[in-house]
Write a protein that holds these residues in place. Structure first.
Motif, PDB file in Angstrom:
ATOM      1  N   LEU B 158       7.347 -22.682  11.524  1.00 57.63           N
ATOM      2  CA  LEU B 158       5.937 -22.776  11.026  1.00 57.63           C
ATOM      3  C   LEU B 158       5.173 -21.432  11.745  1.00 57.63           C
ATOM      4  N   LYS B 159       5.234 -21.532  13.022  1.00 55.46           N
ATOM      5  CA  LYS B 159       4.823 -20.455  13.942  1.00 55.46           C
ATOM      6  C   LYS B 159       5.235 -19.018  13.386  1.00 55.46           C
ATOM      7  N   TYR B 160       6.397 -18.886  13.043  1.00 52.07           N
ATOM      8  CA  TYR B 160       6.800 -17.469  12.436  1.00 52.07           C
ATOM      9  C   TYR B 160       6.441 -17.295  11.153  1.00 52.07           C
ATOM     10  N   LEU B 161       6.364 -18.488  10.540  1.00 56.00           N
ATOM     11  CA  LEU B 161       5.527 -18.299   8.991  1.00 56.00           C
ATOM     12  C   LEU B 161       4.281 -17.752   9.239  1.00 56.00           C
ATOM     13  N   LEU B 162       3.340 -18.379  10.171  1.00 53.30           N
ATOM     14  CA  LEU B 162       1.797 -18.058  10.189  1.00 53.30           C
ATOM     15  C   LEU B 162       1.977 -16.469  10.398  1.00 53.30           C
ATOM     16  N   VAL B 163       2.371 -16.037  11.636  1.00 52.75           N
ATOM     17  CA  VAL B 163       2.633 -14.703  12.113  1.00 52.75           C
ATOM     18  C   VAL B 163       3.013 -13.773  11.249  1.00 52.75           C
ATOM     19  N   GLY B 164       4.304 -14.132  10.661  1.00 50.74           N
ATOM     20  CA  GLY B 164       5.015 -13.198   9.615  1.00 50.74           C
ATOM     21  C   GLY B 164       4.124 -13.037   8.452  1.00 50.74           C
ATOM     22  N   THR B 165       3.491 -13.940   7.867  1.00 48.11           N
ATOM     23  CA  THR B 165       2.714 -13.818   6.748  1.00 48.11           C
ATOM     24  C   THR B 165       1.638 -12.989   7.042  1.00 48.11           C
ATOM     25  N   ILE B 166       0.885 -13.160   8.291  1.00 43.54           N
ATOM     26  CA  ILE B 166      -0.410 -12.355   8.471  1.00 43.54           C
ATOM     27  C   ILE B 166       0.219 -10.761   8.440  1.00 43.54           C
ATOM     28  N   GLY B 167       1.488 -10.840   9.089  1.00 46.47           N
ATOM     29  CA  GLY B 167       1.952  -9.452   9.149  1.00 46.47           C
ATOM     30  C   GLY B 167       2.191  -8.695   7.879  1.00 46.47           C
ATOM     31  N   ALA B 168       2.821  -9.529   6.915  1.00 48.11           N
ATOM     32  CA  ALA B 168       3.371  -8.860   5.430  1.00 48.11           C
ATOM     33  C   ALA B 168       1.897  -8.578   4.690  1.00 48.11           C
ATOM     34  N   SER B 169       1.074  -9.512   4.856  1.00 49.23           N
ATOM     35  CA  SER B 169      -0.437  -9.436   4.378  1.00 49.23           C
ATOM     36  C   SER B 169      -0.952  -8.231   4.926  1.00 49.23           C
ATOM     37  N   LEU B 170      -1.071  -7.953   5.971  1.00 50.04           N
ATOM     38  CA  LEU B 170      -1.379  -6.608   6.465  1.00 50.04           C
ATOM     39  C   LEU B 170      -0.832  -5.669   5.802  1.00 50.04           C
ATOM     40  N   TYR B 171       0.462  -5.585   5.995  1.00 50.12           N
ATOM     41  CA  TYR B 171       1.175  -4.517   5.052  1.00 50.12           C
ATOM     42  C   TYR B 171       0.677  -4.242   3.693  1.00 50.12           C
ATOM     43  N   LEU B 172       0.503  -5.511   2.946  1.00 50.28           N
ATOM     44  CA  LEU B 172      -0.104  -5.479   1.553  1.00 50.28           C
ATOM     45  C   LEU B 172      -1.136  -4.776   1.701  1.00 50.28           C
ATOM     46  N   LEU B 173      -2.269  -4.978   2.289  1.00 49.73           N
ATOM     47  CA  LEU B 173      -3.612  -4.457   2.394  1.00 49.73           C
ATOM     48  C   LEU B 173      -3.520  -2.997   2.697  1.00 49.73           C
ATOM     49  N   GLY B 174      -2.320  -2.560   3.447  1.00 51.67           N
ATOM     50  CA  GLY B 174      -2.327  -1.169   3.768  1.00 51.67           C
ATOM     51  C   GLY B 174      -1.617  -0.493   2.422  1.00 51.67           C
ATOM     52  N   VAL B 175      -0.916  -1.081   1.732  1.00 47.25           N
ATOM     53  CA  VAL B 175      -0.271  -0.625   0.457  1.00 47.25           C
ATOM     54  C   VAL B 175      -1.702  -0.455  -0.441  1.00 47.25           C
ATOM     55  N   GLY B 176      -2.415  -1.412  -0.731  1.00 43.03           N
ATOM     56  CA  GLY B 176      -3.793  -1.333  -1.288  1.00 43.03           C
ATOM     57  C   GLY B 176      -4.677  -0.069  -1.225  1.00 43.03           C
ATOM     58  N   TYR B 177      -4.639   0.155   0.104  1.00 42.48           N
ATOM     59  CA  TYR B 177      -5.518   1.260   0.768  1.00 42.48           C
ATOM     60  C   TYR B 177      -4.870   2.438   0.076  1.00 42.48           C
ATOM     61  N   LEU B 178      -3.395   2.617   0.166  1.00 42.48           N
ATOM     62  CA  LEU B 178      -2.974   3.699  -0.059  1.00 42.48           C
ATOM     63  C   LEU B 178      -2.592   3.900  -1.747  1.00 42.48           C
ATOM     64  N   TYR B 179      -2.541   2.779  -2.414  1.00 43.18           N
ATOM     65  CA  TYR B 179      -3.007   2.917  -3.947  1.00 43.18           C
ATOM     66  C   TYR B 179      -4.182   3.605  -4.376  1.00 43.18           C
ATOM     67  N   ILE B 180      -5.193   2.907  -3.719  1.00 41.85           N
ATOM     68  CA  ILE B 180      -6.734   3.457  -4.071  1.00 41.85           C
ATOM     69  C   ILE B 180      -6.869   4.933  -3.713  1.00 41.85           C
ATOM     70  N   ALA B 181      -6.107   5.375  -2.583  1.00 35.57           N
ATOM     71  CA  ALA B 181      -6.329   6.659  -2.407  1.00 35.57           C
ATOM     72  C   ALA B 181      -5.457   7.692  -3.154  1.00 35.57           C
ATOM     73  N   THR B 182      -4.226   7.257  -3.851  1.00 35.79           N
ATOM     74  CA  THR B 182      -3.664   8.009  -4.667  1.00 35.79           C
ATOM     75  C   THR B 182      -3.099   7.799  -5.870  1.00 35.79           C
ATOM     76  N   GLY B 183      -3.218   6.359  -6.147  1.00 39.23           N
ATOM     77  CA  GLY B 183      -2.788   5.865  -7.495  1.00 39.23           C
ATOM     78  C   GLY B 183      -1.280   5.948  -7.628  1.00 39.23           C
ATOM     79  N   THR B 184      -0.609   5.825  -6.917  1.00 37.81           N
ATOM     80  CA  THR B 184       0.970   5.512  -7.024  1.00 37.81           C
ATOM     81  C   THR B 184       1.648   4.776  -6.047  1.00 37.81           C
ATOM     82  N   LEU B 185       2.674   4.029  -6.148  1.00 38.10           N
ATOM     83  CA  LEU B 185       3.299   3.255  -5.228  1.00 38.10           C
ATOM     84  C   LEU B 185       4.631   4.014  -4.878  1.00 38.10           C
TER      85      LEU B 185
END
Lengths: 120, 522
Positions: B158-185
């Motif tokens: 569960l500890k791994y899940l909490l930390v790992g999910t926050i990590g993956a969500s931050l990654y997703l947020l980063g993808v969002g910023y790049l998508y807004i900047a460029t419009g491609t994935l």
């Protein structure tokens, strides 16, 4: 300030949700509260994607549309549908783990669990 | 033939359904399915590798949607090597789990899902698709960690899940910023569009920071490593071997792709601060991980902290951003996977002989399991970086690259970490070979006649001070635990040791495989 609130309130809500979620995960010692915090955090990110894909007055890019001039890219919304599915699965796994932890320790409070572990 | 790339992901997912559906009827369905799936996966990855090595890298459009719009899968020297590594580790772990592992059918389903997720991370060429595969990997790992009988495993998970999910969500947020900047994935598309937006643009910089932090959580860089020791120590041996070999490797590989395929060295030239920060983070990780590893008495925790240090080294190699260091990082990534998987299986195997998994429990275990102990020692020294082995080749190139790039700090850190690695492994090997087992009294007399007479006093000291507490339990278990190492475990540890040395001897060939990929970036 008022101007910012009026025009960019959706981004402010996104920042607030992410902050509240992170606070919930780190500050609470109750495991279920942590999971709820995680969900709030993710919802904040979903809101960020959805709001970035929204254009006022835009219409969906379908072939027999309404003759609108501005179209909205559906991609961010589709991405978030996927991310929501991932989030739901994560919550399910987390709650399953919580059930097991509760059966084993009889509590969901992190501090209390640590004490139980030390006494073993 | 190129369909093999997509099948690498699809086949394990389909096979993962079988154990849960047929499991009620046939008890051993899980192992049989996993064995078949692992062999099919090996065949597919070898065919992908054969194609890459004969005719160069290729891409695959999923569902025939052309890449910038559809999802692209990429097979090149690096991903092909790592996919073959995944298959080999999967085959080995499935073989090991037959006797050692959790025997439930759901375990094998989760294992196959994890194989699919990791293969996906290695072959995808699309940043959002990468997020999905990272989350598949994560979900399967959380479930696998919790397969241990001990409720502490569920808590670690569960500890791994909490930390790992926050990590993956931050990654997703980063993808969002790049998508807004460029419009491609698409990664290739992003690398051409990002310079047009401008590397200095706040959107791009924020995106980079979020992507890197997200993946650093998954790769367990200090101070984001806190989930790892618990997750590694509490999970069953077969699971630890698998996730230590591949899960963080997948994250580090993703980081490599993000830094070089998406942001390219031109980004480093424009914003040197970004990678400098990563170098510092990675170097701190190396030192702190090594020091914490030295302090551990539980072997699995020690190896877990050692992973924190080794991944720090790999990522430092990536962040130095010259061809030599990045090559070193990739070589060490592959080498670390082989060595760590072998070491964790070795700990499991030796613990079944010694009756415990702390450093002191291993006293004199070399007499009772000579072959496994020898292989374990070879792996330990390979990870330290003793020359013919792969650990040396990786570290050597990282240090060489650091010196080339004028980053003396990293070179120093690598040398210090090598010494610390030696410190914590020497302790284990010394116990294994030069101490007597805490066995019944009459045996001690016989063992003391071993060639190294000088160690008698040492052994006596140890027996009185540190081992006195362990003695009671070990004595009771000595008879029960006298069981030998299972043949599969012995074969895997010896195989890993041989692989570590052979890979080291052929390190030049491995580098030749990576070279065409890196030439595109540098």
């Amino acid at each position: 300030m008022i101007d910012l609130l009026a025009t960019h309130y959706n981004y402010l809500v996104y920042v607030a949700l992410v902050g509240i979620g992170l606070y919930g995960v780190t500050a609470s010692s109750n495991l279920v509260t942590k999971i709820i915090g995680l969900n709030v955090f993710q919802v904040g990110i979903f809101l960020f994607f959805v709001t970035s894909g929204y254009i006022q007055g835009g219409s969906p890019p379908v072939v027999h549309g309404h003759g609108a001039e501005t179209f909205v890219s559906p991609l961010p919304h589709v991405l978030i549908l996927t991310a929501i599915v991932v989030g739901v699965s994560l919550t399910a796994v987390a709650l399953a783990l919580v059930v097991r932890i509760y059966n084993a320790y009889g509590t969901l409070d992190e501090e209390a669990i640590r004490e139980v572990q030390l006494n073993d | 033939m190129t369909d093999a790339v997509a099948l690498l992901v699809a086949v394990p997912i389909l096979f993962a359904l079988l154990p849960v559906t047929v499991g009620g009827v046939w008890d051993r369905a899980g192992w049989a399915t996993a064995a078949v799936a692992a062999l099919v996966h090996l065949g597919l990855s070898l065919s992908v590798a054969a194609k890459v090595f004969s005719s160069g890298s290729f891409t695959y459009a999923v569902g025939n949607y052309t890449p910038p719009f559809g999802i692209e899968l990429v097979a090149d020297g690096v991903s092909a090597t790592l996919v073959v590594l995944t298959s080999v580790v999967t085959v080995a772990v499935v073989a090991y789990a037959r006797t050692a592992g959790p025997h439930s059918n759901s375990f094998y389903s989760e294992l196959l899902l994890l194989t699919a997720g990791i293969s996906g991370v290695f072959v995808t060429g699309d940043v959002f698709n990468l997020y999905v595969f990272i989350e598949i990997t994560g979900l399967a790992t959380y479930a696998l960690v919790a397969t241990g009988d001990d409720p502490a495993a569920a808590l670690a998970s569960l500890k791994y899940l909490l930390v790992g999910t926050i990590g993956a969500s931050l990654y997703l947020l980063g993808v969002g910023y790049l998508y807004i900047a460029t419009g491609t994935l698409n990664m290739a598309d992003l690398s051409t569009l990002l310079p047009e937006v401008g590397y200095g643009s706040p959107l791009v910089l924020t995106g980079f920071a979020l992507l890197v932090v997200g993946l650093a959580v998954k790769a367990a860089l200090f101070p984001l490593h806190t989930w790892q020791p618990g997750a590694y120590a509490e999970s069953p041996d077969s699971v630890t071997a698998y996730i230590s070999a591949l899960v963080s490797t997948a994250a580090a590989y993703a980081l490599f792709r993000i830094v070089y395929a998406v942001f390219t060295p031109a980004f480093d030239a424009a914003v040197p601060f970004a990678l400098d920060a990563l170098v510092v983070l990675a170097s701190v990780s190396v030192v702190v991980g090594s020091v914490l590893a030295v302090l551990q008495s539980d072997l699995k925790r020690m190896l877990a902290y050692s992973s924190v240090a080794q991944f720090g080294l790999v990522i430092a190699g990536f962040a130095i951003a010259n061809s030599t260091a990045v090559t070193g990082g990739l070589v060490h990534l592959v080498g670390h996977a082989v060595m760590k998987a072998g070491l964790f299986v070795g700990v499991g195997a030796l613990a079944s002989v010694a009756g415990g998994r702390t450093v002191d429990d291993l006293a004199g275990v070399a007499d009772r399991a000579p072959l496994t102990s020898a292989a374990f020692a070879v792996l330990a020294f390979a990870l330290v970086g003793v020359p013919p082995a792969i650990g040396f080749a990786g570290k050597w190139h990282i240090v060489l690259g650091a010196v080339e790039g004028g980053r003396w700090g990293v070179a120093l850190v690598a040398v210090v970490s090598t010494l610390l690695t030696l410190a914590y492994f020497a302790r284990v090997v010394e116990r294994m070979y030069f101490r007597d087992a805490p066995a019944p009294a009459e045996e001690v007399a016989g063992d003391a006649a071993s060639p190294d007479g000088g160690d008698d006093t040492l052994a006596a000291d140890g027996g009185e001070t540190s081992e006195s507490a362990a003695d009671e339990t070990v004595d009771a278990e000595a008879e029960a635990a006298a069981g030998s190492v299972s043949p599969a475990a012995r074969a895997i540890v010896v195989g890993a040791a041989v692989a570590a040395v052979v890979l080291g001897l052929f390190a030049v060939e491995l580098i030749d495989v990576f070279e065409p990929v890196l030439e595109v970036y540098f």
